[in-house]
Each structure stands twice: as C-alpha cells, then as structure tokens.
Design a protein around this motif. Structure first.
Motif, PDB file in Angstrom:
ATOM      1  N   THR A 159      53.375  83.698 -53.934  1.00 38.45           N
ATOM      2  CA  THR A 159      52.902  82.589 -53.106  1.00 38.45           C
ATOM      3  C   THR A 159      53.455  81.267 -53.631  1.00 38.45           C
ATOM      4  O   THR A 159      53.798  81.134 -54.810  1.00 38.45           O
ATOM      5  N   GLY A 160      53.552  80.297 -52.722  1.00 41.18           N
ATOM      6  CA  GLY A 160      53.936  78.950 -53.117  1.00 41.18           C
ATOM      7  C   GLY A 160      55.398  78.758 -53.445  1.00 41.18           C
ATOM      8  O   GLY A 160      55.775  77.757 -54.058  1.00 41.18           O
ATOM      9  N   VAL A 161      56.247  79.720 -53.063  1.00 39.80           N
ATOM     10  CA  VAL A 161      57.688  79.611 -53.309  1.00 39.80           C
ATOM     11  C   VAL A 161      58.413  79.797 -51.983  1.00 39.80           C
ATOM     12  O   VAL A 161      58.091  80.702 -51.210  1.00 39.80           O
ATOM     13  N   ARG A 162      59.378  78.934 -51.721  1.00 37.90           N
ATOM     14  CA  ARG A 162      60.130  79.061 -50.475  1.00 37.90           C
ATOM     15  C   ARG A 162      60.853  80.411 -50.414  1.00 37.90           C
ATOM     16  O   ARG A 162      61.424  80.856 -51.420  1.00 37.90           O
ATOM     17  N   PRO A 163      60.845  81.065 -49.251  1.00 38.71           N
ATOM     18  CA  PRO A 163      61.480  82.382 -49.132  1.00 38.71           C
ATOM     19  C   PRO A 163      62.970  82.352 -49.422  1.00 38.71           C
ATOM     20  O   PRO A 163      63.533  83.357 -49.861  1.00 38.71           O
ATOM     21  N   HIS A 164      63.623  81.219 -49.185  1.00 40.03           N
ATOM     22  CA  HIS A 164      65.053  81.114 -49.478  1.00 40.03           C
ATOM     23  C   HIS A 164      65.312  81.321 -50.976  1.00 40.03           C
ATOM     24  O   HIS A 164      66.292  81.966 -51.367  1.00 40.03           O
ATOM     25  N   LEU A 165      64.416  80.768 -51.803  1.00 35.30           N
ATOM     26  CA  LEU A 165      64.582  80.901 -53.244  1.00 35.30           C
ATOM     27  C   LEU A 165      64.253  82.315 -53.706  1.00 35.30           C
ATOM     28  O   LEU A 165      64.891  82.835 -54.636  1.00 35.30           O
ATOM     29  N   ILE A 166      63.268  82.948 -53.063  1.00 36.71           N
ATOM     30  CA  ILE A 166      62.954  84.342 -53.390  1.00 36.71           C
ATOM     31  C   ILE A 166      64.161  85.225 -53.066  1.00 36.71           C
ATOM     32  O   ILE A 166      64.558  86.082 -53.864  1.00 36.71           O
ATOM     33  N   ALA A 167      64.744  85.013 -51.886  1.00 35.90           N
ATOM     34  CA  ALA A 167      65.917  85.792 -51.491  1.00 35.90           C
ATOM     35  C   ALA A 167      67.086  85.532 -52.431  1.00 35.90           C
ATOM     36  O   ALA A 167      67.858  86.444 -52.761  1.00 35.90           O
ATOM     37  N   LEU A 168      67.218  84.294 -52.901  1.00 39.34           N
ATOM     38  CA  LEU A 168      68.294  83.958 -53.832  1.00 39.34           C
ATOM     39  C   LEU A 168      68.136  84.733 -55.133  1.00 39.34           C
ATOM     40  O   LEU A 168      69.118  85.293 -55.656  1.00 39.34           O
ATOM     41  N   VAL A 169      66.924  84.784 -55.665  1.00 37.06           N
ATOM     42  CA  VAL A 169      66.682  85.559 -56.885  1.00 37.06           C
ATOM     43  C   VAL A 169      67.015  87.026 -56.656  1.00 37.06           C
ATOM     44  O   VAL A 169      67.628  87.688 -57.496  1.00 37.06           O
ATOM     45  N   PRO A 207      39.197  94.424 -52.967  1.00 35.13           N
ATOM     46  CA  PRO A 207      39.613  93.451 -51.966  1.00 35.13           C
ATOM     47  C   PRO A 207      41.124  93.376 -51.875  1.00 35.13           C
ATOM     48  O   PRO A 207      41.829  93.570 -52.867  1.00 35.13           O
ATOM     49  N   ALA A 208      41.588  93.108 -50.659  1.00 34.85           N
ATOM     50  CA  ALA A 208      43.030  93.013 -50.448  1.00 34.85           C
ATOM     51  C   ALA A 208      43.590  91.838 -51.219  1.00 34.85           C
ATOM     52  O   ALA A 208      42.977  90.778 -51.287  1.00 34.85           O
ATOM     53  N   PRO A 209      44.754  91.985 -51.837  1.00 37.67           N
ATOM     54  CA  PRO A 209      45.342  90.902 -52.616  1.00 37.67           C
ATOM     55  C   PRO A 209      45.800  89.775 -51.720  1.00 37.67           C
ATOM     56  O   PRO A 209      46.162  89.978 -50.569  1.00 37.67           O
ATOM     57  N   ARG A 210      45.780  88.579 -52.253  1.00 37.35           N
ATOM     58  CA  ARG A 210      46.287  87.434 -51.517  1.00 37.35           C
ATOM     59  C   ARG A 210      47.782  87.586 -51.385  1.00 37.35           C
ATOM     60  O   ARG A 210      48.468  87.879 -52.369  1.00 37.35           O
ATOM     61  N   THR A 211      48.322  87.408 -50.199  1.00 34.30           N
ATOM     62  CA  THR A 211      49.740  87.647 -49.977  1.00 34.30           C
ATOM     63  C   THR A 211      50.452  86.374 -49.598  1.00 34.30           C
ATOM     64  O   THR A 211      49.845  85.349 -49.294  1.00 34.30           O
ATOM     65  N   ALA A 212      51.751  86.482 -49.592  1.00 31.81           N
ATOM     66  CA  ALA A 212      52.578  85.327 -49.242  1.00 31.81           C
ATOM     67  C   ALA A 212      52.376  84.909 -47.809  1.00 31.81           C
ATOM     68  O   ALA A 212      52.758  83.813 -47.418  1.00 31.81           O
ATOM     69  N   ALA A 213      51.793  85.777 -46.993  1.00 29.74           N
ATOM     70  CA  ALA A 213      51.550  85.415 -45.602  1.00 29.74           C
ATOM     71  C   ALA A 213      50.571  84.267 -45.493  1.00 29.74           C
ATOM     72  O   ALA A 213      50.495  83.588 -44.475  1.00 29.74           O
ATOM     73  N   GLU A 270      55.068  78.379 -46.347  1.00 28.35           N
ATOM     74  CA  GLU A 270      56.423  78.195 -46.837  1.00 28.35           C
ATOM     75  C   GLU A 270      56.927  79.429 -47.593  1.00 28.35           C
ATOM     76  O   GLU A 270      58.021  79.417 -48.134  1.00 28.35           O
ATOM     77  N   ALA A 271      56.128  80.470 -47.641  1.00 26.64           N
ATOM     78  CA  ALA A 271      56.560  81.659 -48.358  1.00 26.64           C
ATOM     79  C   ALA A 271      56.427  82.899 -47.488  1.00 26.64           C
ATOM     80  O   ALA A 271      55.986  83.938 -47.911  1.00 26.64           O
ATOM     81  N   ALA A 272      56.801  82.748 -46.222  1.00 29.17           N
ATOM     82  CA  ALA A 272      56.734  83.880 -45.307  1.00 29.17           C
ATOM     83  C   ALA A 272      57.622  84.997 -45.807  1.00 29.17           C
ATOM     84  O   ALA A 272      58.716  84.785 -46.280  1.00 29.17           O
ATOM     85  N   SER A 273      57.116  86.216 -45.689  1.00 31.13           N
ATOM     86  CA  SER A 273      57.852  87.372 -46.215  1.00 31.13           C
ATOM     87  C   SER A 273      58.937  87.824 -45.263  1.00 31.13           C
ATOM     88  O   SER A 273      58.767  87.786 -44.057  1.00 31.13           O
ATOM     89  N   PRO A 274      60.080  88.282 -45.793  1.00 30.40           N
ATOM     90  CA  PRO A 274      61.119  88.830 -44.953  1.00 30.40           C
ATOM     91  C   PRO A 274      60.638  90.035 -44.169  1.00 30.40           C
ATOM     92  O   PRO A 274      61.284  90.445 -43.208  1.00 30.40           O
ATOM     93  N   ALA A 275      59.534  90.621 -44.568  1.00 25.35           N
ATOM     94  CA  ALA A 275      59.037  91.810 -43.885  1.00 25.35           C
ATOM     95  C   ALA A 275      58.518  91.504 -42.492  1.00 25.35           C
ATOM     96  O   ALA A 275      58.270  92.405 -41.705  1.00 25.35           O
ATOM     97  N   ALA A 276      58.371  90.235 -42.194  1.00 22.84           N
ATOM     98  CA  ALA A 276      57.897  89.894 -40.862  1.00 22.84           C
ATOM     99  C   ALA A 276      58.848  90.437 -39.793  1.00 22.84           C
ATOM    100  O   ALA A 276      58.451  90.750 -38.690  1.00 22.84           O
ATOM    101  N   THR A 277      60.101  90.506 -40.121  1.00 20.72           N
ATOM    102  CA  THR A 277      61.046  91.215 -39.258  1.00 20.72           C
ATOM    103  C   THR A 277      61.803  92.190 -40.115  1.00 20.72           C
ATOM    104  O   THR A 277      62.106  91.921 -41.265  1.00 20.72           O
TER     105      THR A 277
END
Length: 311
Positions: free
Chosen positions: A172-182, A291-297, A301-308
């Motif tokens: 959470t709290g990280v832009r998806p572009h940076l996650i994809a870059l890593v 309880p379900a874990p808090r997710t990037a959803a 600003e941290a939408a998961s690539p799994a959305a598509t």
C-alpha cells in the motif's frame, strides 16, 4: 463522464496492445528466457524514465518490507512471462491466452487456502463451469503431447500471476509504476544466469520486436492501464479486460492462420463468462478469526495490475 470515457479509451488501447504481445514474442525469434530478459531490460528503462519525469521517486513510499514484497511479486511475474511465452510456442497464441485467463479462479483457490476465504456455492459453480470450458478449449486428443504441454505451461503462468497478485495487493501507499519497475528490475539478475545471451548476436530484426515488448508492451501499456484504473469502476475494468484475449485470437488468426475449432470455441464463452462473474463478485468474506488483509485496492495510487489480466 468525460473522465470515464478517457479511461475507457486508455484501458481499451492497453488491452489491444496486450493482445498483440504474442506476435512480438514469436516474431522476435528469441527463446522465452531471452525474450523475458530483454523485456525486463527495456521495460525497466521505459518505466524508470517515465517515473523520473513524473517525479514518482520523490516520496516513493517504499519501505524495506514493501520492496521485499515487490521483489517477490517480481519473481512470480517474471516466470509467469517465461511460461506464457513458452506456451505460445507449444500450442498457439489463442489457446495459451484463453487458458491464461483462468487466473481469477486460482485467486479464489489461494484465497481459500491462504486466507480462509469462504468459497460460496455460486463461486464453486463458476469454477466448475470454467473447468468445463477449459476442457473444451484445450481440444487435447490422445497422444497430443504438444497441446498438453502448452496447456500446462499456460496454467502454470496463470498460477504464478495469481501468486503475484496476492503479494502485490499487500503493498500500500506506493505508486503501481514503481512496483512494476521493481518487478522488472528483479528479472535482470534472476534471468541473467539462465538466458543465452550468446544466441542474440544474429537476431537481426528481432531486436526491434524485443524493444517493442519493453517500451510498448511494458512501458506504455502499463502507464495506460494505471491511468485508466483511477478513472473507471471495477465492473467496467473487468469487462474491458476481455478485449485482450479477443484481440489475441484475432491477431493469431490474421498473422499465423491459427484458429480454434468448433468444440474449442464452445469453451471460450464458458471461461470468459465464469471469469467475469467471479471477478465482479467482489472479495469473499473471511471468518471473524481471520480478517481479510488490507490490500492495495484500498489505496487509489497503488491499484494492482490484477485489476486487468494483461500479460
């Protein structure tokens, strides 16, 4: 509404690009491991340059734990690409892509196993329907080892993508572009000992296809997807995601003359419809003790690539 229209156009274009990915992989003439290595290399350049220009490295939000999760997700993503690209060679782009879209069902299974999420009777029914569709789409006949291998590789790719989704959604709290870059940066040291770089000397025009995979199908495509996520409701994202397999099947037929048979065609809508129903059903409820874990959803600003489910 204008914002949503723009998001629709962005995501549609991203899915169209994703549908042509198989052609770039095949036309490059390189092995799956080499293709993924250079996709990571050129993709890292594209995503890194975009993030730098946009100022995303400032207040990036990464912690050591988040970097570790992103790297673990990158391991799954990288080998997901390797298996998917090998599936293209073993069967066809069309068959591999359709089978690859069983990812939502593995998410349901992993949710039940890892987070004790309850699989409702309705979800179990959609899983069963998708399995029937998978059997029809496979079109495997006795002794057809090539199709069986391709089916297994595509399923393995789907499993790895689902695992990457589970890991990435915990950031959470990280832009998806940076996650994809890593994630693509992780692919470089991971694949360097496995790739046959010596075989790349005589690739010739294949280099243009590899550069396209990195700059267009990793850089531009991801930028379009992440921009669209912020403008569109989940239901529309889920529906537009199926532009990807539709374009892949048309492209495979137009370029290589590959098409699925009548019986296989009957299985496609079963997988598509069941996948759509599972995707739109929302997260399953978990027992009170887990309880379900808090997710990037939860972080816009941290939408998961799994959305598509793009490659």
């Amino acid at each position: 509404m204008r914002n949503e229209t723009r998001g629709t156009l962005e995501l549609t274009l991203a899915m169209v690009l994703s549908g042509t990915l198989g052609i770039f992989v095949v036309e490059s003439g390189a092995s799956a491991l080499n293709v993924v290595f250079f996709r990571c290399l050129f993709g890292a350049i594209a995503l890194g340059a975009y993030s730098l220009v946009r100022g995303y490295f400032r207040a990036h939000g990464f912690t050591l734990r988040k970097v570790g999760l992103a790297a673990l997700g990158g391991v799954f993503i990288v080998f997901n690409w390797v298996f998917l690209f090998e599936a293209y060679e073993a069967t066809s782009i069309s068959l591999a892509t359709v089978v690859y879209h069983t990812q939502p069902f593995f998410l349901v299974v992993f949710g039940a196993v890892l987070f004790r999420e309850r699989i409702t009777a309705a979800r179990f029914g959609w899983l069963a329907l998708a399995f029937v569709g998978l059997v029809l789409v496979s079109g495997i006949r006795p002794g057809d080892t090539a199709s069986l291998k391709g089916l297994g590789l595509a399923l393995a790719a789907a499993v790895l993508y689902a695992l990457s989704t589970i890991v990435t959604k915990r950031i959470t709290g990280v832009r998806p572009h940076l996650i994809a870059l890593v994630q693509v940066l992780v692919g470089l040291p991971l694949l360097l000992p496995l790739a046959d770089l010596g075989a790349m000397g005589g690739l010739g025009a294949g280099w243009a296809w590899l550069v396209g995979l990195g700059l267009v199908h990793t850089g531009l495509m991801y930028v379009l997807m992440y921009a669209a996520y912020q403008k569109l409701p989940t239901a529309k994202i889920a529906v537009l995601a199926f532009t990807y397999p539709a374009v892949a099947m048309v492209a495979d037929w137009a370029v290589y003359g590959h098409h699925i048979g009548l019986v296989q065609a009957l299985g496609v809508p079963l997988i598509v419809f069941a996948s759509l129903r599972v995707t739109l059903a929302g997260p399953a409820r978990t027992p009170a003790a887990a309880p379900a874990p808090r997710t990037a959803a939860h972080e816009p600003e941290a939408a998961s690539p799994a959305a598509t489910r793009s490659a």
